[in-house]
Design an enzyme around this catalytic site. Structure first.
Site, PDB file in Angstrom:
ATOM      1  N   ASP A   7     -20.852 -10.016  38.204  1.00 35.95           N
ATOM      2  CA  ASP A   7     -19.520 -10.312  37.663  1.00 35.95           C
ATOM      3  C   ASP A   7     -19.195 -11.776  37.919  1.00 35.95           C
ATOM      4  OD1 ASP A   7     -16.897  -9.677  36.536  1.00 35.95           O
ATOM      5  OD2 ASP A   7     -16.140  -9.995  38.548  1.00 35.95           O
ATOM      6  N   SER A   8     -18.212 -12.275  37.189  1.00 37.57           N
ATOM      7  CA  SER A   8     -17.778 -13.665  37.386  1.00 37.57           C
ATOM      8  C   SER A   8     -17.173 -13.859  38.777  1.00 37.57           C
ATOM      9  CB  SER A   8     -16.740 -14.026  36.323  1.00 37.57           C
ATOM     10  OG  SER A   8     -15.641 -13.145  36.402  1.00 37.57           O
ATOM     11  N   CYS A  70     -18.742  -7.141  33.853  1.00 35.14           N
ATOM     12  CA  CYS A  70     -17.707  -8.104  33.483  1.00 35.14           C
ATOM     13  C   CYS A  70     -17.555  -8.016  31.970  1.00 35.14           C
ATOM     14  CB  CYS A  70     -18.160  -9.504  33.898  1.00 35.14           C
ATOM     15  SG  CYS A  70     -17.071 -10.825  33.342  1.00 35.14           S
ATOM     16  N   GLU A 155      -6.073 -12.047  41.395  1.00 30.45           N
ATOM     17  CA  GLU A 155      -6.831 -12.974  42.256  1.00 30.45           C
ATOM     18  C   GLU A 155      -5.937 -13.607  43.329  1.00 30.45           C
ATOM     19  OE1 GLU A 155     -10.188 -14.724  41.650  1.00 30.45           O
ATOM     20  OE2 GLU A 155     -10.762 -12.884  40.618  1.00 30.45           O
ATOM     21  N   CYS A 189     -10.941  -5.044  31.208  1.00 33.74           N
ATOM     22  CA  CYS A 189     -11.208  -6.106  32.186  1.00 33.74           C
ATOM     23  C   CYS A 189     -11.348  -5.435  33.540  1.00 33.74           C
ATOM     24  CB  CYS A 189     -10.073  -7.122  32.212  1.00 33.74           C
ATOM     25  SG  CYS A 189     -10.254  -8.338  33.531  1.00 33.74           S
ATOM     26  N   HIS A 191     -10.697  -6.374  36.424  1.00 35.52           N
ATOM     27  CA  HIS A 191      -9.609  -6.584  37.398  1.00 35.52           C
ATOM     28  C   HIS A 191      -8.467  -5.596  37.215  1.00 35.52           C
ATOM     29  CE1 HIS A 191     -11.491 -10.384  38.305  1.00 35.52           C
ATOM     30  NE2 HIS A 191     -10.520 -10.742  39.123  1.00 35.52           N
TER      31      HIS A 191
END
Ligand code: DGL
Length: 270
Positions: A7-8, A70, A155, A189, A191
């Protein structure tokens, strides 16, 4: 050979968590490209180059199978890697993404035929979800909404605060205003599972929310049954190693929120 999960940054840990729950016997290497995150706002070429570099890194660490956990990387890099790079650099290795497993099953959930997608700007502008859904369910109508503030909220640990309510309400209102009949929404996504309580708070109860972790884990489990040759190459020692391209101490602090348990990572220089 461990299964590579890329993942990023942290988001893929929500997918890895579900994969490990369903397939605890395998060995895994997780790689988060935290030094270059976010991917969601970057160009096709950049996301492709970064993703390919990380996939090659996981190959060099022994992975025969890599999951792009991702959406942005799956949307912008997967097809080129599968079609152009793999035949040249590693014809026997496999790279899978997170978009296809979700689009394969979405038709089982919608009754109205109207599906909503929430994702990063990169995922939404790539049109990957509508393109993939069309392959399996050409009759479905897909409505999309980019939520560029949602990843930064997560984040920066703001996902339980009031600022998150503002942006979640704003984007959900905008998505739902595109069509009154939307009855199924994909969290496109990695997240977004961390925002699920707030998302549910602002969605009418008749709308089904599809979160990817479990879906991807089930699809991987099925893939390994169908591909005995790949399955044979995957070692089964029940271990997980975590690598980050940024500072491990920062990764370890944030990662447990996504993964659910404490994480100890190592630094990796690409
Ligand atoms: N993990 C990415 C995704 O699922 C979002 C984070 C980023 O923008 O790098 O799209």
């Amino acid at each position: 050979m461990p299964i590579g999960v890329f993942d990023s940054g942290y988001g893929g840990l929500t997918v890895l968590k579900e994969i490990v729950k369903q397939l605890p016997e395998y060995d895994y290497i997780y790689l988060g490209d935290n030094a270059r995150t976010p991917y969601g706002t970057r160009s096709f070429q950049t996301v492709y180059e970064y993703t390919l570099e990380c996939v090659q890194q996981l190959f060099s660490m022994g992975c025969e199978l890599v999951i792009l956990a991702c959406n942005t990387a799956s949307a912008k890099a997967l097809r080129t890697i599968q079609q152009k790079d793999l035949p040249r650099i590693a014809p026997n290795k496999r790279v899978l993404g997170v978009i296809r497993p979700t689009t394969e099953i979405v038709g089982k959930y919608t009754k109205t035929g109207h599906v909503g997608i929430l994702g990063t700007s990169g995922t939404i502008t790539s049109n990957s979800y509508p393109i993939e859904i069309e392959k399996f369910y050409p009759q479905l109508k897909v409505h999309q909404e980019a939520c560029p503030m949602w990843v930064p909220l997560v984040e920066n640990s703001e996902f339980e605060n009031e600022g998150a309510d503002f942006y979640i309400q704003k984007n959900l209102k905008s998505l739902l205003s595109k069509n009154n009949d939307i009855d199924t929404i994909i969290l496109g996504c990695t997240h977004y599972p961390l925002l699920i309580n707030k998302i549910k708070k602002y969605l009418p109860q008749n709308i089904t929310l599809l979160s990817q972790g479990e879906i991807v884990a089930e699809s991987l489990s099925d893939y390994l049954v169908r591909h005995a040759d790949i399955n044979k190459k995957c070692s089964k020692g029940g271990s997980i190693e975590f690598f980050t391209t940024d500072a491990p101490e920062n990764f370890d602090k944030a990662a447990s929120v996504f993964f659910g348990t404490a994480v100890q990572s190592k630094h990796l220089i690409l």
